[in-house]
Design a protein around this motif. Structure first.
Motif, PDB file in Angstrom:
ATOM      1  N   ALA A  53       0.851  -1.186   0.000  1.00  0.00           N
ATOM      2  CA  ALA A  53       0.000   0.000   0.000  1.00  0.00           C
ATOM      3  C   ALA A  53       0.884   1.233   0.000  1.00  0.00           C
ATOM      4  N   ILE A  54       0.648   2.116  -0.951  1.00  0.00           N
ATOM      5  CA  ILE A  54       1.425   3.342  -1.074  1.00  0.00           C
ATOM      6  C   ILE A  54       0.466   4.523  -0.971  1.00  0.00           C
ATOM      7  N   ASP A  55       0.584   5.277   0.131  1.00  0.00           N
ATOM      8  CA  ASP A  55      -0.256   6.445   0.344  1.00  0.00           C
ATOM      9  C   ASP A  55      -1.718   6.016   0.230  1.00  0.00           C
ATOM     10  N   GLY A  56      -2.562   6.784  -0.445  1.00  0.00           N
ATOM     11  CA  GLY A  56      -3.929   6.368  -0.737  1.00  0.00           C
ATOM     12  C   GLY A  56      -4.993   7.001   0.134  1.00  0.00           C
ATOM     13  N   GLY A  57      -6.214   6.909  -0.362  1.00  0.00           N
ATOM     14  CA  GLY A  57      -7.383   7.450   0.314  1.00  0.00           C
ATOM     15  C   GLY A  57      -8.276   6.344   0.852  1.00  0.00           C
ATOM     16  N   TYR A  58      -9.578   6.603   0.824  1.00  0.00           N
ATOM     17  CA  TYR A  58     -10.521   5.646   1.405  1.00  0.00           C
ATOM     18  C   TYR A  58     -10.612   4.338   0.625  1.00  0.00           C
ATOM     19  N   GLY A  59     -10.396   4.381  -0.684  1.00  0.00           N
ATOM     20  CA  GLY A  59     -10.376   3.133  -1.456  1.00  0.00           C
ATOM     21  C   GLY A  59      -9.245   2.234  -0.992  1.00  0.00           C
ATOM     22  N   THR A  60      -8.084   2.824  -0.755  1.00  0.00           N
ATOM     23  CA  THR A  60      -6.940   2.079  -0.225  1.00  0.00           C
ATOM     24  C   THR A  60      -7.256   1.546   1.159  1.00  0.00           C
ATOM     25  N   LEU A  61      -7.911   2.363   1.962  1.00  0.00           N
ATOM     26  CA  LEU A  61      -8.297   1.929   3.307  1.00  0.00           C
ATOM     27  C   LEU A  61      -9.210   0.708   3.241  1.00  0.00           C
ATOM     28  N   SER A  62     -10.154   0.706   2.300  1.00  0.00           N
ATOM     29  CA  SER A  62     -11.053  -0.446   2.173  1.00  0.00           C
ATOM     30  C   SER A  62     -10.277  -1.698   1.772  1.00  0.00           C
ATOM     31  N   GLU A  63      -9.293  -1.530   0.892  1.00  0.00           N
ATOM     32  CA  GLU A  63      -8.474  -2.681   0.486  1.00  0.00           C
ATOM     33  C   GLU A  63      -7.654  -3.205   1.662  1.00  0.00           C
ATOM     34  N   LEU A  64      -7.132  -2.298   2.467  1.00  0.00           N
ATOM     35  CA  LEU A  64      -6.377  -2.729   3.654  1.00  0.00           C
ATOM     36  C   LEU A  64      -7.275  -3.480   4.628  1.00  0.00           C
ATOM     37  N   ALA A  65      -8.515  -3.034   4.771  1.00  0.00           N
ATOM     38  CA  ALA A  65      -9.458  -3.749   5.645  1.00  0.00           C
ATOM     39  C   ALA A  65      -9.691  -5.173   5.136  1.00  0.00           C
ATOM     40  N   PHE A  66      -9.846  -5.315   3.820  1.00  0.00           N
ATOM     41  CA  PHE A  66      -9.990  -6.661   3.246  1.00  0.00           C
ATOM     42  C   PHE A  66      -8.750  -7.502   3.514  1.00  0.00           C
TER      43      PHE A  66
END
Length: 151
Positions: free
Chosen positions: A98-111
């Motif tokens: 994960a590099i930086d990112g917004g809420y879409g990245t946050l959702s992927e991290l949750a998955f």
């Protein structure tokens, strides 16, 4: 050969773009496949880096149009699912950077947390999963080690 996901924003600063480019380059240099959301920003930079080393890139597109992919995606997967395509990226990855990112990245991290997918974080969300490593080459080395430990 592993499939390594790179997640991050569809827009980013020049600093983040350069980091993502180096991550993509090192993923390909190590003989792995890069998967991402297939659009701009971090995704484009990582794909561009991978292509500089003749790597293979896969883009899981949120749209219904193959042409929405960035120019460095070899294999566009059209979903028409919008942000819901994030689960496909995560489930298709052996590990995620994960590099930086917004809420879409946050959702992927949750998955990633739910599915126990190894994660390395570069200037990204600190939500209690993953290992922080800001050096692109070291981040790629680390995700490969985490994937190998998991297998």
């Amino acid at each position: 050969m592993k499939i390594i996901g790179v997640i991050g924003g569809s827009t980013c600063s020049e600093e983040i773009y350069n980091i993502a480019y180096e991550v993509g380059r090192h993923i390909a240099k190590r003989g792995n496949i890069l998967i991402c959301g297939g659009l701009g920003g971090v995704m484009e930079a990582a794909c561009k880096g991978a292509k500089s080393e003749k790597g293979l890139t896969i883009g899981i597109l949120p749209t219904n149009d193959k042409n929405s992919k960035n120019p460095y995606v070899d294999i566009p997967i059209v979903t028409g699912m919008g942000e819901a395509r994030n689960i496909i990226i995560v489930k298709s990855s052996d590990g995620i950077i994960a590099i930086d990112g917004g809420y879409g990245t946050l959702s992927e991290l949750a998955f990633c947390g739910v599915l126990n997918i190894p994660v390395v974080l570069i200037k990204s969300w600190d939500i209690g999963i993953g290992i922080k490593e800001d050096n692109p080459e070291k981040a790629v080395d680390l995700i490969i080690k985490l994937i190998e430990k998991r297998i």
